[in-house]
Design an enzyme around this catalytic site. Structure first.
Site, short mmCIF file in Angstrom:
data_model
loop_
_atom_site.label_atom_id
_atom_site.label_comp_id
_atom_site.label_asym_id
_atom_site.label_seq_id
_atom_site.Cartn_x
_atom_site.Cartn_y
_atom_site.Cartn_z
N CYS A 147 0.78 -1.06 -0.11
CA CYS A 147 -0.18 0.25 -0.02
C CYS A 147 1.01 1.30 0.03
O CYS A 147 1.29 1.81 0.98
CB CYS A 147 -0.85 0.03 1.17
SG CYS A 147 -1.91 -1.29 1.65
N GLY A 162 3.92 7.28 -0.99
CA GLY A 162 5.35 6.69 -1.32
C GLY A 162 6.30 7.35 -0.18
O GLY A 162 7.55 7.14 -0.25
N GLY A 163 5.84 7.49 1.03
CA GLY A 163 6.84 8.02 1.92
C GLY A 163 7.77 6.88 2.45
O GLY A 163 8.88 6.89 2.48
N LYS A 164 7.03 5.71 2.98
CA LYS A 164 7.95 4.55 3.37
C LYS A 164 8.75 3.90 2.26
O LYS A 164 9.63 3.61 2.44
CB LYS A 164 6.73 3.74 4.11
CG LYS A 164 6.49 4.28 5.33
CD LYS A 164 5.28 3.63 6.18
CE LYS A 164 4.88 4.30 7.18
NZ LYS A 164 3.60 5.17 6.62
N CYS A 217 -1.70 3.99 10.72
CA CYS A 217 -1.55 5.73 11.52
C CYS A 217 -2.79 5.58 12.36
O CYS A 217 -3.36 6.86 12.51
CB CYS A 217 -1.35 6.65 10.63
SG CYS A 217 -2.38 6.82 9.63
N ASP A 240 -4.48 -3.66 -7.12
CA ASP A 240 -5.06 -3.94 -6.10
C ASP A 240 -4.09 -5.02 -5.24
O ASP A 240 -4.21 -6.14 -5.66
CB ASP A 240 -6.63 -4.55 -6.22
CG ASP A 240 -7.15 -4.81 -5.12
OD1 ASP A 240 -6.48 -4.89 -3.78
OD2 ASP A 240 -8.52 -5.04 -4.94
C1 LIG Z 1 -1.81 4.67 4.67
S1 LIG Z 1 -1.63 4.86 3.11
C2 LIG Z 1 -0.10 4.27 2.77
C3 LIG Z 1 0.98 5.37 2.85
C4 LIG Z 1 2.23 4.96 2.53
N1 LIG Z 1 2.80 3.83 2.99
C5 LIG Z 1 3.15 6.18 2.88
O1 LIG Z 1 4.12 5.89 3.80
O2 LIG Z 1 3.44 7.00 2.09
C6 LIG Z 1 -2.78 3.40 2.29
C7 LIG Z 1 -2.56 3.42 0.76
O3 LIG Z 1 -3.26 2.17 0.61
C8 LIG Z 1 -3.87 2.50 -0.79
N2 LIG Z 1 -4.70 1.28 -0.95
C9 LIG Z 1 -6.08 1.20 -0.49
N3 LIG Z 1 -6.72 -0.07 -0.78
C10 LIG Z 1 -5.50 -0.62 -1.49
C11 LIG Z 1 -5.57 -1.94 -2.13
N4 LIG Z 1 -6.52 -2.90 -2.24
N5 LIG Z 1 -4.41 -2.34 -2.70
C12 LIG Z 1 -3.21 -1.51 -2.76
N6 LIG Z 1 -3.18 -0.10 -2.27
C13 LIG Z 1 -4.52 0.43 -1.63
C14 LIG Z 1 -4.55 3.68 -0.67
O4 LIG Z 1 -5.15 4.53 -1.74
C15 LIG Z 1 -3.41 4.50 -0.09
O5 LIG Z 1 -2.49 5.37 -0.93
#
Ligand SMILES: C[S@@+](CC[C@H](N)C(=O)[O-])C[C@H]1O[C@@H](n2cnc3c(N)ncnc32)[C@H](O)[C@@H]1O
Length: 466
Positions: A284, A288-290, A404, A334
């Site tokens: 997820c 893109g931070g992590k 978070c 997904d």
């Molecule tokens: C909490 S954020 C992730 C933050 C990211 N790891 C960072 O450090 O910047 C969750 C992300 O999961 C994505 N997401 C939601 N459902 C998803 C799925 N089924 N598959 C992949 N990504 C998904 C969302 O669009 C969102 O960008």
């Protein structure tokens, strides 16, 4: 013959640019569910608002949004009408006025007259009179006196009392209190007040120096100072991060230290995979931070990272964060429907979509927008993503489940449910946070704004079994 007094000539309202901008942001947030953090900077740029006024508008917008629930109650105490019957634009103007009167140092006369001028412009003269009358009543006492008047006593209703005092919806006070642990003594109350208070203060700007791409010393030369916990962190006490070249180039970035810590913990976890490591997965990844940090660490170890993000525009942001590092890949997909073989990654992070209750200080409007139902609705997706993360990992590899949010329904309960399938085991994450105090009883880790100065990040670290 007596002369009738001459009617005052009509004067067109002339609201000041700073307050009008604040109103327009509040209106966008209320009307079309916009995010203040996105709308405000764009609007300040577009209207060329000078820096001093921009700082005033920012405080006005953030402070008003954070305290909106409490301000609505104060307004209710100053009118005969139930708040529900007052039009949202009128409530927005009133909340802006209340914030200036009770929480900023704006002199009463200036706060009332400038807000009434704004009301004339955006609401019309009739409703501006109502605004004037309400604000004059609000100005009769200070914030502490208002809070004493409208909040239930702590003894009668602890959650209701803290909800009003620290301006959080009651259900969030309950949820955070459950997450923080036992209640019932003075220490618990103090901890809870510290947590709620931390949500009402804008976080410091944390920077990450992506390893192998920039040295921390370059950030220090640009005005940053050392961070608190993460080996890659710096803090920017003042100024615009975009003015730092390394940030513009993507070699460094703005990133909460909690995010840096959980990503680093995964990178440093012990794995017992057969042979050398070759592939990591971020399930997820957007924005893109992590992934940016993990990709930089992976490059140094000659490992490739696959970053997956469901939404296209966020996948683009991940590409920017990873930059031109070779042998990493970003796909829009997904994460619950893996387009890869099972059991091929050595380290996997599932930083799942969550309620964001641990980052309320960052998004001033979010506490009023979130609903308790959101948490239950996200549960299925969180479980599915964690299951995919485990299935994608090689035996002996490590999996980080991250939110978070400290809400147990999004953290431990999800992990416990998924672990029942017996395909992974929990490992103690605490030794991977060297020097960080107050990590709890483990094996998972919960960070807190009031204890660590980070977002309330949660990490459960798992090892793929058998
Ligand atoms: C909490 S954020 C992730 C933050 C990211 N790891 C960072 O450090 O910047 C969750 C992300 O999961 C994505 N997401 C939601 N459902 C998803 C799925 N089924 N598959 C992949 N990504 C998904 C969302 O669009 C969102 O960008």
């Amino acid at each position: 013959m007596t002369n009738a007094p001459a009617a005052r000539p009509y004067r067109r309202p002339r609201p000041d640019a700073a307050r009008l901008a604040a109103y327009d942001v509040l209106h966008a947030v209320g009307e079309r569910d916009a995010y203040a953090n996105l709308v405000l900077p764009a609007l300040l740029r577009e209207r060329k608002i000078i820096p001093r006024d921009a700082a005033f508008t920012t405080e006005l917008v953030h402070g008003t949004l954070r305290r909106q629930g409490t301000y609505d109650q104060i307004v209710a105490a100053c009118t005969d009408r139930p708040v529900k019957e007052i039009d949202p634009p009128v409530l927005d103007v009133l909340a802006l006025g209340v914030h200036q009167l009770l929480s900023m140092r704006t002199p009463t006369h200036a706060a009332v007259s400038a807000t009434v001028e704004l009301a004339r412009a955006v609401l019309g003269d009739g409703r501006a009179k109502f605004v004037n009358a309400v604000l004059r009543r609000v100005s009769r006492q200070d914030l502490d006196a208002w809070l004493r008047q409208i909040a239930p006593s702590y003894e009668d209703d602890p959650e209701g009392h803290l909800a009003v005092l620290h301006s959080h919806p009651r259900w969030i006070v309950q949820a955070l209190w459950d997450a923080l642990g036992a209640r019932g003594n003075a220490h618990d109350r103090a901890a809870m007040e510290a947590l709620l208070g931390a949500d009402n203060i804008a976080p410091v700007i944390s920077l990450v120096a992506r390893p192998g791409r920039v040295e921390l010393s370059e950030l220090f030369e640009a005005g940053a100072v050392p961070g608190r916990w993460s080996p890659y962190a710096a803090t920017l006490p003042e100024g615009d991060p975009a003015s730092i070249k390394a940030i513009r180039d993507g070699r460094a970035a703005v990133q909460d230290e909690g995010s840096q810590l959980v990503a680093t913990a995964l990178a440093n976890a012990e794995v017992t995979v057969e042979g050398a490591e070759s592939r990591w997965l971020d399930l997820c990844a957007g924005p893109g931070g992590k992934a940016g940090l993990l990709a930089a660490i992976a490059t140094g170890r000659d490992v490739s990272l696959l970053a997956v993000e469901r939404r296209q525009h966020r996948a683009r942001l991940v590409r920017n964060a990873i930059g031109h590092l070779t042998h990493h890949q970003v796909i829009t997909a997904d994460g619950t429907k893996p387009a890869w073989q099972p059991g091929i990654f050595d380290r996997v992070i599932a930083d799942v979509p969550c309620s964001g209750l641990g980052a309320l200080r960052r998004r001033p409007e979010s506490r009023w927008r979130r609903k308790p139902e959101d948490i239950a609705e996200l549960g299925e997706l969180q479980r599915a993503l964690l299951r995919t993360a485990i299935e994608s990992t090689r035996p002996g590899g490590a999996i980080a489940y991250v939110t978070c949010s400290p809400h147990p329904a999004e953290t431990r309960v999800v992990v416990d449910d998924v672990l029942r399938a017996g395909e992974a085991e929990l490992i103690d994450a605490r030794p991977l946070f060297p020097g960080v105090p107050d990590l709890g009883t483990g094996p998972d880790v919960q960070l807190w704004p009031h204890l660590h100065g980070t977002d309330a990040m949660y990490l459960a670290l798992l090892r793929r079994t058998g």
